[in-house]
Design an enzyme around this catalytic site. Structure first.
Site, PDB file in Angstrom:
ATOM      1  N   LYS A  45       0.818  -1.216   0.000  1.00 41.49           N
ATOM      2  CA  LYS A  45       0.000   0.000   0.000  1.00 41.49           C
ATOM      3  C   LYS A  45       0.849   1.262   0.000  1.00 41.49           C
ATOM      4  O   LYS A  45       0.477   2.289   0.571  1.00 41.49           O
ATOM      5  CB  LYS A  45      -0.990   0.013   1.162  1.00 41.49           C
ATOM      6  CG  LYS A  45      -1.746  -1.291   1.392  1.00 41.49           C
ATOM      7  CD  LYS A  45      -2.337  -1.876   0.111  1.00 41.49           C
ATOM      8  CE  LYS A  45      -3.427  -0.995  -0.476  1.00 41.49           C
ATOM      9  NZ  LYS A  45      -3.961  -1.606  -1.743  1.00 41.49           N
ATOM     10  N   HIS A 101       7.317  -7.466  -2.247  1.00 42.89           N
ATOM     11  CA  HIS A 101       7.145  -6.798  -0.952  1.00 42.89           C
ATOM     12  C   HIS A 101       8.155  -7.334   0.069  1.00 42.89           C
ATOM     13  O   HIS A 101       8.112  -6.948   1.241  1.00 42.89           O
ATOM     14  CB  HIS A 101       5.736  -7.055  -0.397  1.00 42.89           C
ATOM     15  CG  HIS A 101       4.635  -6.361  -1.152  1.00 42.89           C
ATOM     16  ND1 HIS A 101       4.731  -5.066  -1.587  1.00 42.89           N
ATOM     17  CD2 HIS A 101       3.397  -6.798  -1.517  1.00 42.89           C
ATOM     18  CE1 HIS A 101       3.591  -4.725  -2.190  1.00 42.89           C
ATOM     19  NE2 HIS A 101       2.785  -5.751  -2.164  1.00 42.89           N
ATOM     20  N   SER A 131      -4.686   2.979   4.129  1.00 36.58           N
ATOM     21  CA  SER A 131      -4.906   2.165   2.932  1.00 36.58           C
ATOM     22  C   SER A 131      -4.970   0.683   3.280  1.00 36.58           C
ATOM     23  O   SER A 131      -5.809  -0.057   2.747  1.00 36.58           O
ATOM     24  CB  SER A 131      -3.788   2.431   1.922  1.00 36.58           C
ATOM     25  OG  SER A 131      -4.042   1.774   0.703  1.00 36.58           O
ATOM     26  N   MET A 223      -4.879   6.612 -14.462  1.00 39.96           N
ATOM     27  CA  MET A 223      -4.495   5.220 -14.259  1.00 39.96           C
ATOM     28  C   MET A 223      -5.683   4.393 -13.763  1.00 39.96           C
ATOM     29  O   MET A 223      -5.832   3.225 -14.106  1.00 39.96           O
ATOM     30  CB  MET A 223      -3.340   5.137 -13.254  1.00 39.96           C
ATOM     31  CG  MET A 223      -2.771   3.736 -13.092  1.00 39.96           C
ATOM     32  SD  MET A 223      -1.394   3.691 -11.921  1.00 39.96           S
ATOM     33  CE  MET A 223      -2.260   3.954 -10.368  1.00 39.96           C
TER      34      MET A 223
END
Length: 285
Positions: A45, A101, A131, A223
């Site tokens: 996020k 990640h 988020s 986007m």
């Protein structure tokens, strides 16, 4: 389902089991990098999807087909997830683009041997928390976040997927090999300038009009319209968009709309303690 049902502890870090089964983790441990690979690394996020839009456009010289022909999870795939096992990444032409990640201690040996180019995106942890809170509420393969303050305590302790934001950021700030650092907030403030700096790092010479076109296309509102990037193809039983959109707001400072005064004070105290020895000027400081 409970957290033990949904998460796997791998090298000291909690991972969502559904997307990180043993076979994909084993494959990643054996993965062979190339020196000209480009690896986007983020704490969840923090702007991953955004960078998965920007980098292919830079590499392609602004050619829009680079982000219109493949879903972002195939065009710049996560190396550690189950789907990657079926993508035949070894046959892809260079420069290959990947996402992860993972923390440094979770990377395979070849990563340190060949030293591919790394783009590390950092975002204000307060906005990362917000988020993450919304994301965990809409993704069926993640544990329900529960009450906000309860989830905040887990986040600050690193008892969430991919562990502590503090540990993640500090670990990658200590990695000095062919790495480009950029803050989410820098991209919000000056996207065109950010695209130009990323292109320079990737040794890609682009005209100013191409850089401008890439920045325009990668504005959050634009986007978000790209069905290859907005996760609209994901079934609703996996990501329930009635609870939250995957690409939600894409702004800076949304934490001010969610965190209480007491929670902000608690967050600031934990942040100050964890980051007191970090010598890096973050865009939100």
């Amino acid at each position: 389902m409970t957290e033990p049902d949904l998460y796997t502890l791998y090298k000291g870090v909690l991972l969502p089991t559904l997307v990180h089964p043993p076979q994909s983790l084993k494959r990643f441990e054996m993965f062979t990098f190339r020196p000209d690979d480009i690896v986007i690394i983020t704490y969840p996020k923090s702007g991953t999807t955004w960078m998965q839009e920007i980098v292919p456009l830079i590499v392609s010289g602004g050619e829009p087909a680079s982000v219109e022909s493949l879903h972002n999870w195939d065009r710049v795939p996560w190396l550690e997830v189950a789907r990657t096992c079926s993508l035949n990444l070894d046959s892809r032409p260079s420069p290959r683009m990947f996402t992860t990640h993972f923390l440094p201690h979770m990377m395979p040996p070849s990563f340190f041997q060949v030293k591919p180019k790394v783009i590390y995106v950092i975002r204000n942890p307060k906005d990362v928390f917000v988020s993450s809170f919304h994301y965990c509420a809409m993704a069926s393969f993640l544990a329900d976040p529960g009450p906000q303050n309860e989830f905040l305590q887990k986040f600050l302790k690193g008892e969430v997927m991919f562990g502590s934001w503090f540990n993640h950021v500090k670990a990658w700030l200590n990695y000095k090999e062919r790495i480009f650092y950029i803050c989410y907030e820098e991209m919000i403030k000056d996207l065109e300038g950010s695209v130009s700096r990323i292109a320079l790092f990737l040794e890609k010479t682009l005209d100013n009009d191409v850089i401008g076109a890439i920045a325009e296309r990668c504005m959050f509102k634009n986007m978000k319209k790209n069905n290859m990037s907005n996760y609209s193809a994901v079934p609703n039983d996996i990501m329930d968009t009635s609870k939250s959109e995957f690409l939600r707001k894409g702004i800076v400072g949304d934490w001010k709309n969610l965190l209480t005064v007491a929670e902000v004070e608690n967050f600031d105290t934990v942040y100050a303690e964890n980051m007191k020895d970090v010598d890096y000027k973050f865009a939100w400081d």
